[in-house]
Design a protein around this motif. Structure first.
Motif, short mmCIF file in Angstrom:
data_model
loop_
_atom_site.label_atom_id
_atom_site.label_comp_id
_atom_site.label_asym_id
_atom_site.label_seq_id
_atom_site.Cartn_x
_atom_site.Cartn_y
_atom_site.Cartn_z
N GLY A 65 0.89 -1.15 -0.02
CA GLY A 65 0.00 0.03 0.02
C GLY A 65 0.75 1.31 0.01
O GLY A 65 2.11 1.27 -0.06
N GLU A 66 0.34 2.41 -0.04
CA GLU A 66 1.14 3.57 0.00
C GLU A 66 1.45 4.10 1.61
O GLU A 66 2.62 4.56 1.79
CB GLU A 66 0.23 4.86 -0.44
CG GLU A 66 -0.06 4.62 -2.16
CD GLU A 66 -0.79 5.66 -2.77
OE1 GLU A 66 -0.71 5.74 -3.79
OE2 GLU A 66 -1.83 6.14 -2.02
N THR A 67 0.44 3.52 2.57
CA THR A 67 0.69 3.62 4.01
C THR A 67 0.07 2.56 4.47
O THR A 67 -0.62 1.68 4.00
CB THR A 67 0.27 4.92 4.46
OG1 THR A 67 -1.44 4.96 4.47
CG2 THR A 67 0.68 6.24 3.89
N LEU A 68 0.25 2.39 5.81
CA LEU A 68 -0.43 1.43 6.62
C LEU A 68 -1.42 2.08 7.45
O LEU A 68 -1.08 3.19 8.17
CB LEU A 68 0.68 0.41 7.57
CG LEU A 68 1.58 -0.25 6.70
CD1 LEU A 68 2.71 -0.82 7.63
CD2 LEU A 68 0.67 -1.30 6.09
N SER A 69 -2.46 1.42 7.80
CA SER A 69 -3.45 2.19 8.83
C SER A 69 -3.22 2.04 9.90
O SER A 69 -2.41 1.35 10.52
CB SER A 69 -4.87 1.42 8.48
OG SER A 69 -4.59 0.11 8.81
N ALA A 70 -3.58 3.35 10.78
CA ALA A 70 -3.16 3.15 12.24
C ALA A 70 -4.23 4.37 12.76
O ALA A 70 -4.67 5.32 12.21
CB ALA A 70 -1.96 3.80 12.53
N LYS A 71 -4.78 3.77 14.04
CA LYS A 71 -5.39 5.02 14.71
C LYS A 71 -4.42 6.16 15.06
O LYS A 71 -3.46 6.03 15.03
CB LYS A 71 -5.93 4.38 16.10
CG LYS A 71 -6.98 3.30 15.86
CD LYS A 71 -7.39 2.44 17.18
CE LYS A 71 -8.60 1.24 16.97
NZ LYS A 71 -8.85 0.56 18.02
N THR A 72 -5.18 7.32 15.13
CA THR A 72 -4.64 8.55 15.60
C THR A 72 -3.57 8.56 16.65
O THR A 72 -2.61 8.87 16.88
CB THR A 72 -5.35 9.78 15.38
OG1 THR A 72 -6.05 9.60 14.31
CG2 THR A 72 -4.84 11.07 15.31
N THR A 73 -4.19 7.81 17.85
CA THR A 73 -3.43 7.83 19.02
C THR A 73 -2.07 6.89 18.70
O THR A 73 -1.14 7.21 19.33
CB THR A 73 -4.17 6.95 20.27
OG1 THR A 73 -5.04 5.84 19.52
CG2 THR A 73 -5.41 8.01 20.64
N THR A 233 3.13 14.54 29.84
CA THR A 233 3.64 13.40 30.87
C THR A 233 3.93 11.96 30.04
O THR A 233 4.14 10.91 30.73
CB THR A 233 2.52 13.04 31.93
OG1 THR A 233 1.40 12.40 31.60
CG2 THR A 233 2.08 14.50 32.68
N GLY A 234 3.80 12.21 28.72
CA GLY A 234 3.61 10.87 27.96
C GLY A 234 2.47 10.15 27.54
O GLY A 234 2.50 9.39 26.91
N LYS A 235 1.37 10.54 28.20
CA LYS A 235 0.02 10.18 27.73
C LYS A 235 -0.59 10.61 26.80
O LYS A 235 -0.78 11.84 26.51
CB LYS A 235 -0.76 10.33 29.28
CG LYS A 235 -2.21 9.61 29.05
CD LYS A 235 -3.20 9.99 30.08
CE LYS A 235 -4.51 9.02 30.04
NZ LYS A 235 -5.32 9.19 31.32
N VAL A 236 -0.85 9.96 25.66
CA VAL A 236 -1.77 10.28 24.52
C VAL A 236 -3.45 10.27 24.96
O VAL A 236 -3.73 9.32 25.30
CB VAL A 236 -1.27 9.43 23.37
CG1 VAL A 236 -1.98 10.18 22.19
CG2 VAL A 236 0.26 9.77 23.10
N GLN A 237 -4.04 11.59 24.80
CA GLN A 237 -5.53 11.43 25.30
C GLN A 237 -5.95 11.84 23.83
O GLN A 237 -5.91 12.85 23.12
CB GLN A 237 -5.67 12.28 26.15
CG GLN A 237 -5.33 13.82 25.99
CD GLN A 237 -5.47 14.57 27.38
OE1 GLN A 237 -6.35 14.35 28.30
NE2 GLN A 237 -4.68 15.74 27.58
#
Length: 264
Positions: A65-73, A233-237
């Protein structure tokens, strides 16, 4: 929430209230107006800072593919960016809403001056040039010295002129610039939920103008609309409440993303 077409979802009259964050370059919108069935989130980034780096979803190294799918988080964590938003429309090449699956981006994408996906002449794009400046324009007219390009649908605002139309209401994702081009705005507007109506593209243009935009681009919306922030703090929300297949709070794996790394 079904809303009559006669009921126009205009932004509030009072100016938006921005709150400081742990990053000097970044402010977050306090809230949308609770008197409207409009909800979501917005960020404002000071482009004069020298501590900003833009990142796009990398190419699929397998070539499937051109990219691989991923959730934004997932993208935010893997690329170690503080801000991430969903990007272009795309066509899944495998089972929908699974991460790490090959994707065909619909529209232009350039990573570090290398063309990853061809443009769609009728659509517009965000261009980041080698001097760090940002331009918007047709995918058929890439500016010289473009380093990064992220395709969207159409411009919502151009030189302060509303270009959005009275189309259907959906969740929306948009990115825009202030008139002095010193502030970048990223926003998502939730929809397809009991208390979130979504917006037409005309309404989205007005809300982006309310935030402070003089130019704004409509990115992929619907169930893809997602904005995330690393809280220092490193937490992705998640900042908004995405919806996938009618399920509020379910995040979709999408084709590409725009990330912003803020260097402390």
């Amino acid at each position: 929430m079904p809303i009559s077409e006669e009921f126009f979802l205009a932004p509030p009259r009072e100016r938006p209230r921005w709150l400081k964050t742990t990053y000097p370059e970044l402010m977050i919108l306090e809230s949308m107006d609770s008197s409207h069935p409009v909800g979501g989130a917005a960020l404002a980034v000071d482009l004069s800072s020298q501590k900003i780096k833009f990142v796009l979803t990398p190419a699929d190294s397998s070539g499937k593919g051109e990219t691989l799918s991923a959730k934004t988080t997932e993208f935010a964590r893997s690329q170690a960016v503080q801000i991430a938003i969903n990007g272009s429309p795309y066509a899944p090449m495998d089972f929908f809403n699974r991460s790490n699956r090959p994707v065909d981006i619909i529209g232009i994408q350039m990573n570090n001056s290398l063309l990853l996906s061809q443009g769609v002449a009728s659509f517009d794009a965000l261009y980041i040039l080698d001097d760090g400046s940002i331009e918007f324009g047709s995918q058929n007219n890439k500016p010289p010295n473009t380093m990064l390009a992220l395709g969207g649908f159409h411009m919502l605002l151009e030189d302060g002129v509303i270009l959005g139309t009275k189309d259907s209401r959906h969740p929306r994702t948009s990115i825009g610039l202030s008139e002095d081009r010193e502030t970048l705005y990223l926003a998502v507007f939730d929809g397809r939920q009991k208390d979130r109506a979504g917006l037409t593209s005309e309404e989205t243009a007005l809300w982006m103008q309310w935030l402070g935009c003089h130019h704004a681009l409509n990115l992929d919306g619907g169930g893809s609309s997602t904005l995330v922030l690393e809280d220092g703090t490193g937490k992705v929300q998640l900042l908004n409440n995405p919806v996938h297949r009618g399920l509020p709070g379910l995040e979709r794996a999408v084709g590409n993303h725009l990330g912003i790394k803020l260097i402390k």
